[in-house]
Design a protein around this motif. Structure first.
Motif, short mmCIF file in Angstrom:
data_model
loop_
_atom_site.label_atom_id
_atom_site.label_comp_id
_atom_site.label_asym_id
_atom_site.label_seq_id
_atom_site.Cartn_x
_atom_site.Cartn_y
_atom_site.Cartn_z
N ASN A 32 0.80 -1.22 0.00
CA ASN A 32 0.00 0.00 0.00
C ASN A 32 0.83 1.27 0.00
O ASN A 32 0.32 2.35 0.18
CB ASN A 32 -0.93 0.00 1.22
CG ASN A 32 -1.88 -1.17 1.16
OD1 ASN A 32 -2.38 -1.49 0.08
ND2 ASN A 32 -2.07 -1.83 2.28
N LEU A 60 -2.39 12.90 3.48
CA LEU A 60 -2.24 11.45 3.34
C LEU A 60 -2.27 10.80 4.72
O LEU A 60 -2.83 9.72 4.91
CB LEU A 60 -0.96 11.11 2.59
CG LEU A 60 -1.01 11.44 1.09
CD1 LEU A 60 0.38 11.39 0.48
CD2 LEU A 60 -1.93 10.48 0.35
N ARG A 63 -5.81 10.94 6.01
CA ARG A 63 -6.71 10.02 5.30
C ARG A 63 -6.21 8.57 5.37
O ARG A 63 -6.66 7.72 4.61
CB ARG A 63 -6.87 10.47 3.85
CG ARG A 63 -7.47 11.86 3.76
CD ARG A 63 -7.62 12.37 2.35
NE ARG A 63 -7.72 13.84 2.36
CZ ARG A 63 -7.90 14.60 1.29
NH1 ARG A 63 -8.01 14.03 0.10
NH2 ARG A 63 -7.97 15.90 1.39
N ASN A 64 -5.21 8.37 6.24
CA ASN A 64 -4.72 7.01 6.47
C ASN A 64 -4.21 6.29 5.23
O ASN A 64 -4.51 5.12 5.01
CB ASN A 64 -5.81 6.16 7.11
CG ASN A 64 -5.85 6.41 8.60
OD1 ASN A 64 -4.80 6.62 9.22
ND2 ASN A 64 -7.04 6.42 9.16
N ILE A 65 -3.47 7.02 4.42
CA ILE A 65 -2.87 6.36 3.25
C ILE A 65 -1.37 6.31 3.49
O ILE A 65 -0.74 7.35 3.76
CB ILE A 65 -3.17 7.16 1.96
CG1 ILE A 65 -4.68 7.24 1.76
CG2 ILE A 65 -2.48 6.53 0.76
CD1 ILE A 65 -5.11 8.25 0.73
N GLU A 66 -0.82 5.11 3.41
CA GLU A 66 0.60 4.99 3.67
C GLU A 66 1.37 5.42 2.43
O GLU A 66 1.21 4.83 1.35
CB GLU A 66 0.94 3.55 4.02
CG GLU A 66 2.07 3.48 5.02
CD GLU A 66 2.45 2.05 5.34
OE1 GLU A 66 3.65 1.82 5.51
OE2 GLU A 66 1.56 1.19 5.38
N LYS A 113 -6.38 6.87 -4.41
CA LYS A 113 -7.30 5.92 -3.77
C LYS A 113 -7.82 4.87 -4.73
O LYS A 113 -7.94 3.70 -4.37
CB LYS A 113 -8.47 6.68 -3.14
CG LYS A 113 -8.12 7.35 -1.83
CD LYS A 113 -9.37 7.82 -1.12
CE LYS A 113 -9.01 8.43 0.22
NZ LYS A 113 -10.18 9.18 0.75
#
Lengths: 131, 592
Positions: A32, A60, A63-66, A113
């Protein structure tokens, strides 16, 4: 960091770093992980690249994006600054131009996303020394 | 699936907007809008064959797509998965259709050698530089080559100085190497001063380690243990990143004593310039580094014999250095296959002016101006007509329509009255006045002349005055000849490169746009409508309704007339500020 004392040291270091970069780019073990490079030369910064980079880093995380957000030099597309390169795991990198905060938000929501491309892609129009 | 439609200005001019709408509508009709997205992109650098549509993920590359082709693409390619043969790019050599863009290497006019890492690595991370072969060339040279062999490799590569002069780099190294001295120096000339050129700044900001590595190689080859980077203080970001890079290289033992345990010592220092154009000239640069006035001195003695602190010194430009590591890693034979017979490799250009894709490009030597301006540059802004391109900054000349197919290299540019310079390219369109343009560059040289020698100090001043008069319509045909003579005298008698080249913009514009000069002095007209003194604001009595708006806005009271009657502008009073034109709702005022 210990000094590079010999040619063998340098080669080993290169191999290690190469694997590290490869790992990051191919996303093995970190499916991810999204890699984002913001062109931060004088021209980019003058057009607001710093704010865009901060936006990516903050949002990021929120919004919990690695993802790994790094700076890089001039990509050469002065007419479309700020420029940002996004590399999704296992995919070719894509460069977006004229990335302001609004565009950055759209890129996160759509491309990062869901993988859906958004307007403003700059096609790669050059060869590298390895081609 | 994605359909990428080129939204570059070139393609827009050939209806790519309508095409995009058509594609979107067709997809909606077939209820495919969720599976297939139409995406607008920037310029593909292939405007000649626009509009371009690229289909992902199969990389199909369609050229010259018309709005009416949208239906076919959707029905055939998207739904049935069959490529639309007639829209595929036809390879001009094999006459075969090219099905995907990955096999269209030839359409990529650019190859990035000096810019190889710019925009890829984090310039503040030596790790990323090393991962992309940073310092591998230095290691190779130190372990596998003698200094002579390494110099021979550079000679074989055919690399010529990218700062403007085009002197063979290998020869320069050889001259410094053969001098005997207790201390020698290598210098990096980062005093980029041409208006409109910024490639050196971009390299230093994007890939500082390539320059550091190349300077160390240069030190090994010439026998210098000290390197100096002369950079203008106006480049704060480049300075910061260089400092970080130098510290990291020291920390990693890639600068300092006993590099890689091979007994080679080399270290770097920075020197800051105050931004004087003349300090790009190597002797002036050296004096400036010594704390003296930045004035050039006569050569010989060349810096290779007597340079910084009277010691043998080798000065190279940033872009030249950025090429060095690649030459060692890929070999001289790889490098010298790129380019033309006498100019090898690539050149970075900074495209600026009235061109759509303003930016940095790197093309093989021998690429034509047409390819650079119309394909990579995306053509002239707002669909205007190309008029000229200034290469080589204030030392270069302007090239016109008839030079568009000249392959760009050091010798060809000199042959047509311009020069490579550091690689600035300023594109001008039909709205630019060539006399004013020459005057602009002269203004720059007059300001930047160090004043040491009379031809440059006085001659350029006189040239500028003469041009000033011409832009006011004062002068005669004979004056144009005098102007030409003065140019030649300055060129022949000036001490350094600044004066020897400063008349080039004037000479090349007189040669290429003689009629435009004549129009100024004989007809008192500026064909491009730039020179204010030669313009007249006129109110058309047919259109004027006598609303008095113009008379009220005129700051100098040059407009007179009765209310509800036609107005008139008194040219003797008018200062051509344009306020009246903006105010007039009836388009009654024009410039003649």
């Amino acid at each position: 960091m210990a000094k590079v004392k010999s040619l063998a040291d340098l080669q080993k270091l290169k191999a290690d770093l190469q694997t590290k970069v490869d790992l990051r780019e191919k996303g093995e073990g970190a499916e991810n992980l999204v890699q984002i490079k913001v062109a931060m030369a004088t021209c980019g910064i003058a057009s607001g690249a710093k704010q865009v980079m901060e936006f990516f880093m903050d949002e990021l995380e929120k919004r919990n994006i690695e993802a790994v957000v790094t700076q890089t030099g001039c990509m050469g597309y002065c007419y479309a600054e700020p420029t940002v390169e996004i590399k999704l795991p296992n995919q070719d990198p894509v460069v977006f131009g004229d990335v302001d905060i609004k565009k950055a938000d759209e890129i996160i929501e759509k491309y990062v996303k869901t993988g859906e491309l958004v307007n403003g892609i700059i096609p790669q129009n050059y060869n590298t020394i390895d081609e | 699936m994605h359909l990428l439609v080129c939204g570059g200005t070139g393609c827009k001019a050939s209806a790519s907007d309508a095409l995009e709408d058509k594609l979107t509508k067709e997809l909606e009709e077939k209820s495919l809008q969720d599976e297939v997205q139409v995406v607008k992109t920037g310029c593909f650098g292939f405007c000649e064959k626009g509009p371009i549509v690229k289909v992902l993920p199969d990389n199909t590359f369609y050229t010259q797509v018309k709005p009416e082709d949208a239906k076919t693409i959707i029905e055939e390619h998207v739904i049935k998965g069959r490529k639309v043969e007639r829209l595929l790019y036809l390879d001009p050599e094999t006459k075969m259709h090219v099905t995907d863009s990955k096999h269209m290497g030839f359409y990529k006019k650019q190859i990035r050698v000096a810019l190889r890492n710019c925009g890829f690595i984090n310039p503040e991370s030596i790790e990323e530089a090393i991962a992309r072969d940073g310092y591998a060339a230095l290691a190779k040279v130190l372990t596998e080559m003698t200094p002579d062999q390494a110099i021979q490799e550079i000679l074989d590569s055919g690399l010529r100085g990218r700062g403007g002069g085009g002197f063979p780099t290998g020869l320069k190294w050889k001259l410094t190497a053969k001098e005997k001295a207790d201390q020698k120096y290598v210098v990096c000339n980062a005093d980029e001063g041409d208006p409109g050129a910024f490639m050196d700044r971009s390299i230093l900001e994007g890939d500082p380690h390539s320059v550091i590595e190349a300077m160390a190689i240069n030190g090994y080859c010439t026998g210098a243990t000290k390197g100096l980077i002369y950079i203008r203080a106006e480049y704060p970001l480049a300075i910061t990143r260089l400092k970080i890079a130098i510290d990291q290289a020291r920390e990693f033992g890639l600068l300092g004593n006993d590099i890689l345990g091979l007994g080679f010592d080399f270290d770097l220092e920075m020197r800051y310039g105050a931004g004087a154009f003349v300090c790009g000239e190597e002797t002036a640069l050296i004096h400036s580094m010594e704390g003296e006035r930045g004035e050039p001195t006569f050569k010989p003695p060349f810096p290779s014999v007597e340079g910084y602190l009277k010691k043998p010194t080798n000065v190279n430009n940033v872009e030249t250095y950025a090429n060095i590591p690649v030459i060692f890693l890929k070999g001289a034979n790889w490098f010298n296959k790129i380019g033309t017979e006498k100019s090898k490799g690539t050149k970075v250009f900074a495209l600026a002016g009235k061109i759509n894709n303003v930016g940095l490009i790197e093309v093989p030597m021998g690429t034509t101006l047409r390819e650079v301006i119309y394909e990579i540059g995306g053509g002239i802004k707002d669909g205007k007509k190309f008029k000229a391109v200034q290469t080589g900054g204030p030392s270069g000349g302007c090239l016109t329509e008839k030079h568009l197919d000249t392959p760009i290299d050091f010798d060809n540019l000199i042959a047509v009255g311009s020069m490579m310079g550091s690689g600035g390219m300023i594109v001008m369109d039909e709205d630019d006045c060539m006399v004013s343009m020459a005057k602009f560059y002269l203004e720059f040289t007059v300001e930047e002349s160090c004043g040491k020698c009379a031809p440059c100090r006085i001659g350029n001043k006189r040239l500028h005055e003469q041009l000033e008069l011409i832009t006011k319509g004062i002068g005669s045909k004979a004056d144009l000849e005098k102007l030409r003579d003065l140019c030649n005298v300055i060129k022949d008698t000036s001490l350094c490169g600044l004066g020897q080249t400063s008349p080039n913009p004037v000479l090349s514009t007189i040669d290429n746009f003689y009629d435009e000069y004549l129009a100024h002095v004989e007809d008192q007209k500026c064909p491009a409508g730039v020179c204010k003194d030669l313009m007249q604001y006129v109110i058309s009595h047919d259109e004027c309704v006598g609303c008095t708006a113009c008379a009220r806005v005129c700051p100098v009271g040059a407009i007179a007339g009765e209310r509800k009657g036609p107005h008139t502008i008194d040219s003797a009073i008018c200062i051509k500020c344009g306020a009246c034109i903006e105010k007039c709702k009836f388009n009654a005022i024009s410039i003649q």
